[in-house]
Design a protein around this motif. Structure first.
Motif, mmCIF file in Angstrom:
data_model
loop_
_atom_site.group_PDB
_atom_site.id
_atom_site.type_symbol
_atom_site.label_atom_id
_atom_site.label_comp_id
_atom_site.label_asym_id
_atom_site.label_seq_id
_atom_site.Cartn_x
_atom_site.Cartn_y
_atom_site.Cartn_z
ATOM 1 N N GLY A 222 0.812 -1.212 0.000
ATOM 2 C CA GLY A 222 0.000 0.000 0.000
ATOM 3 C C GLY A 222 0.845 1.262 0.000
ATOM 4 O O GLY A 222 2.042 1.230 -0.299
ATOM 5 N N GLN A 223 0.219 2.359 0.363
ATOM 6 C CA GLN A 223 0.925 3.644 0.435
ATOM 7 C C GLN A 223 1.393 3.896 1.866
ATOM 8 O O GLN A 223 1.088 4.912 2.480
ATOM 9 N N LEU A 224 2.110 2.912 2.367
ATOM 10 C CA LEU A 224 2.671 2.936 3.718
ATOM 11 C C LEU A 224 4.129 2.514 3.610
ATOM 12 O O LEU A 224 4.444 1.469 3.030
ATOM 13 N N TYR A 225 5.038 3.338 4.168
ATOM 14 C CA TYR A 225 6.471 3.118 4.005
ATOM 15 C C TYR A 225 7.192 3.192 5.346
ATOM 16 O O TYR A 225 6.856 4.020 6.201
ATOM 17 N N LEU A 226 8.193 2.350 5.485
ATOM 18 C CA LEU A 226 9.057 2.349 6.667
ATOM 19 C C LEU A 226 10.467 2.687 6.224
ATOM 20 O O LEU A 226 11.006 2.071 5.300
ATOM 21 N N LEU A 227 11.082 3.678 6.895
ATOM 22 C CA LEU A 227 12.455 4.072 6.619
ATOM 23 C C LEU A 227 13.269 3.907 7.893
ATOM 24 O O LEU A 227 13.244 4.767 8.773
ATOM 25 N N PRO A 228 13.981 2.791 8.064
ATOM 26 C CA PRO A 228 14.864 2.660 9.229
ATOM 27 C C PRO A 228 16.082 3.551 9.052
ATOM 28 O O PRO A 228 16.419 3.958 7.932
ATOM 29 N N PRO A 229 16.782 3.873 10.137
ATOM 30 C CA PRO A 229 18.005 4.677 10.007
ATOM 31 C C PRO A 229 19.092 3.910 9.273
ATOM 32 O O PRO A 229 19.058 2.685 9.193
ATOM 33 N N THR A 230 20.039 4.640 8.723
ATOM 34 C CA THR A 230 21.135 4.016 7.994
ATOM 35 C C THR A 230 22.024 3.197 8.928
ATOM 36 O O THR A 230 22.041 3.418 10.145
ATOM 37 N N ALA A 231 22.770 2.261 8.347
ATOM 38 C CA ALA A 231 23.613 1.369 9.141
ATOM 39 C C ALA A 231 24.661 2.135 9.942
ATOM 40 O O ALA A 231 24.943 1.818 11.092
ATOM 41 N N GLN A 232 25.241 3.154 9.333
ATOM 42 C CA GLN A 232 26.196 4.022 10.003
ATOM 43 C C GLN A 232 25.612 5.429 10.050
ATOM 44 O O GLN A 232 24.813 5.793 9.183
#
Length: 204
Positions: free
Chosen positions: A108-118
């Motif tokens: 759907g129009q739902l997104y997850l953006l985790p923080p970058t590895a570093q």
């Protein structure tokens, strides 16, 4: 490395693993959510507050920043500032300012953006974010309620602006974490960022 970051870094690997794979949770987390919730506020609470969700290929599909609608990109930028006036003037971030892996949840129009590895030293890159297109007039108030649970007790003159059009932003600090709700063009953002993360010169 913050607990938030260490707890969320495994999301990238989990997106390619089986549903039984488990995201390591930071010390503050409870038991992991069985699967990534398909509702925005519960997803934010599980992934960005507790740091404990499961992802699989059937749940999370990697996307590019360029594939997001322009209003969604503007909403991401709005989540990095403190006031509506700043959010309305801020242009959409560039792809370089959004180094996070972006996962589309449940198609759907739902997104997850985790923080970058570093640490990326960018406001978005060093944050955990849930972004979605509002399906009702209650979406942004629900996000805002998570950020400002006691807002009803604050005099109207002292509250952040809650506009039905244009941009809206509300933010609060809890221990060492800042939580922000923002909206732009029908898109809503919930963002969790560490108060101790360093910022690049000129970053907002």
């Amino acid at each position: 490395m913050t607990a938030q970051r260490s707890g969320l870094l495994a999301i990238a690997a989990l997106a390619c693993a089986s549903a039984a794979s488990l995201l390591p949770a930071p010390a503050m987390a409870q038991e992991a959510t069985p699967t990534a919730p398909a509702e925005p506020v519960p997803l934010f609470q599980a992934a960005c507050i507790s740091g404990a969700v499961r992802l699989s290929k059937s749940v999370a599909e990697p996307m590019t920043f360029a594939s997001l609608p322009a209003a969604a990109q503007r909403a991401l930028g709005a989540g990095t500032v403190a006031t509506r006036a700043e959010a309305e003037k801020l242009p959409a971030p560039t792809a370089a300012q959004v180094p996070n892996t972006i996962y589309r949840i449940a198609g759907g129009q739902l997104y997850l953006l985790p923080p970058t590895a570093q640490p990326s030293h960018t406001p978005i890159g060093d944050s955990c974010i849930v972004l979605w297109y509002a399906l009702s007039d209650e979406d942004y108030p629900a996000a805002r309620k998570l950020v400002l649970p006691d807002e009803d007790a604050v005099p109207l003159s002292a509250r952040p602006t809650a506009s039905a059009v244009g941009a809206s932003v509300a933010t609060s600090a809890r221990e060492d974490v800042r939580v922000t709700a923002a909206a732009y063009g029908g898109w809503v953002v919930l963002r969790s960022s560490s108060l101790t993360e360093s910022k690049a010169p000129g970053a907002q």
